[in-house]
Design a protein around this motif. Sequence first.
Motif, PDB file in Angstrom:
ATOM      1  N   VAL A 121      21.153  14.929  -6.189  1.00  0.00           N
ATOM      2  CA  VAL A 121      22.559  14.814  -6.586  1.00  0.00           C
ATOM      3  C   VAL A 121      23.473  15.414  -5.525  1.00  0.00           C
ATOM      4  N   LEU A 122      23.047  16.527  -4.906  1.00  0.00           N
ATOM      5  CA  LEU A 122      23.861  17.131  -3.848  1.00  0.00           C
ATOM      6  C   LEU A 122      24.050  16.168  -2.686  1.00  0.00           C
ATOM      7  N   SER A 125      26.148  13.073  -3.926  1.00  0.00           N
ATOM      8  CA  SER A 125      27.578  13.353  -4.080  1.00  0.00           C
ATOM      9  C   SER A 125      28.289  13.327  -2.729  1.00  0.00           C
ATOM     10  N   ARG A 126      27.589  13.779  -1.683  1.00  0.00           N
ATOM     11  CA  ARG A 126      28.199  13.724  -0.348  1.00  0.00           C
ATOM     12  C   ARG A 126      28.401  12.282   0.094  1.00  0.00           C
ATOM     13  N   ALA A 132      30.240  17.988  -5.951  1.00  0.00           N
ATOM     14  CA  ALA A 132      28.996  18.183  -6.700  1.00  0.00           C
ATOM     15  C   ALA A 132      29.250  18.806  -8.065  1.00  0.00           C
ATOM     16  N   GLN A 133      30.360  19.580  -8.185  1.00  0.00           N
ATOM     17  CA  GLN A 133      30.679  20.199  -9.478  1.00  0.00           C
ATOM     18  C   GLN A 133      30.890  19.173 -10.573  1.00  0.00           C
ATOM     19  N   LEU A 136      26.718  18.153 -11.477  1.00  0.00           N
ATOM     20  CA  LEU A 136      25.581  19.019 -11.754  1.00  0.00           C
ATOM     21  C   LEU A 136      25.584  19.588 -13.169  1.00  0.00           C
ATOM     22  N   ASP A 206      34.409  22.323  -1.910  1.00  0.00           N
ATOM     23  CA  ASP A 206      33.220  23.104  -1.600  1.00  0.00           C
ATOM     24  C   ASP A 206      33.556  24.139  -0.533  1.00  0.00           C
ATOM     25  N   GLY A 557      26.251  24.270  -7.844  1.00  0.00           N
ATOM     26  CA  GLY A 557      27.511  23.660  -8.244  1.00  0.00           C
ATOM     27  C   GLY A 557      28.720  24.529  -7.986  1.00  0.00           C
TER      28      GLY A 557
END
Length: 589
Positions: A121-122, A125-126, A132-133, A136, A206, A557
Amino acid sequence: MSLDAWLSLTVVLAAFPLMAFSRLGPDIILLGAVIVLLTLGVIEPSQALGGFSSTGLFTVAFMYVLVASIRETGGIDLIIRYVLGRPRGESGALARLLLPVAALSGFLNNTPIVATYIPAVLSWSRRLRLPAQRLLMPLSFASILGGTITLFGTSTNLVVHGLLLERYPDLAMGLFDIAWVGVPVAVVGLLYLMLVGPRLLPARRDVGTAFDNPREYTIEMEVDPAGPLVNRTVEEAGLRHLRELFLVEIERDGNVVSVVGPGERLKGGDRLVFAGTSDGAVELQQIRGLVPSRHGESSLEKDFKERRLVEAVVSDQCQFVGQRIRDGHFRTLYGAAVLAVCRGGERVAGNLGQVRLQPADVLLLEARPPFIERHRQSRDFLLISQLNGQARPVHEKAPLAWSILLGVVALASFGVMSMMNAAMLGAALALITGCCSVGAAKRGLDTQVLLTIAASFGLGAALEASGAAAALSDLALGFAGGDPWLLLIGTYLLVALLTELVTNNAAAVITFPVVMASAESLGVSPMPFVVAVMFAASASFLTPIGYQTNLMVHGPGGYRFSDFLRVGGWLNVLTAAVALPLIPLIWPF
């Protein structure tokens, strides 16, 4: 209550606002709380340190090793490519993420599911350019909701069912009996996470992006003739929508394809020239079928699992200044492969092998860890720094790594061995087979999560040993009087509160005998109260320490304590509103 019970409650309750408003991590705050209780004599040293010998703690630690093996072999990219895909918006992204996770969690332990999905997921998301918040916390909550669908969806369900059989052997439940309540709860909860959750989830920048490297490189990769990308189009190969990367041209048999369309078919040995950032170069390394271009002789053998990505600034005293990378035998001398070149903060036009090095050029290198120490003081380079992440996964072992993980889940799910034993065996196999190196296993351990879990057990032990938990149970259940409906609601609220303070299994075990005694005194069936304990113990949405998957996403997250209160609070209310009316309909008083 005794003095020890009051002290336990005071310390535990004080920890929550500290975690909500302090800059200290939850591991430091909870460890401090355990130290205070130990100093005051509320708990013994064995109880304070009991969490460090907990099977749950070691299970999570071994699962981190298994996830590291998936990451080291490129298995994470398989999830992104074939499961998560490329949705058009945030709603589509949440649907692609939450529905499979909830379905899997009904049949598999949700700890390995969440642990496997976090790095995917990290990275995903990029690529989607979503914080990412936003993904997650829903990931963790979806796994919890899915675990309520079947009897072995969570360990709590199994623990409560075991207690039920000890007390009432003739009231055994079927595997899918709780699905009558679990499915509606999961459906409503998932709809909330997909429709309402995005409005409540944080969208902070981030912390790491404040220090992002703005340099744009010329990055060159080669299509492996034996890889899976041969004869695929650029679109099919997933090279069309890469984050911070643009495919500039393809060099094939001495000819250059300068305008690369999505339907262009790749051939073995094609040299692909990209423009992009160092993060983009890291992403290219994860794609199976792409290898660094071979410029000159190579002193790097095929075993590349310990290689790292390194940035080096060329000094004016470097012997390769003025020479082309292809002709300089750079690999032979330094044992490092040049992946990308940046000059003056911008990419260098043309083929990478034809670039003549100049002083102050920034090179992105694939090298072994000794390269950094060997050349840090070298006059050939002004500055050397290592980028985060492994250079290239060992794609050939990805099926083996996935097989080990699935084997671990199968062994635990069918009761062949405990989850901890299965995870321990799987971690050992991952190391023995080379799917994960010892160094990668160490780097994969999230010490903040592990320390937080260990400290949580110490606080739970304090509440149990001091009698504070039992006193809370008696007090809350006393308000029910002789009304079974009030007893059911009180049971649910009490267990839902305790599961945020202690582990969900502990909350269920503490309240079970008191609830059963109350049901017997009222002369009603114990079944609605048993099911209420199951669902309330799983309603761990309010705090990051309420459940181990919440702890696992808390750090990556970048969440605050208040984020869980805001999003999880409404989810707690919603799941209770669905479960409480349904339970007596399926299991009457």
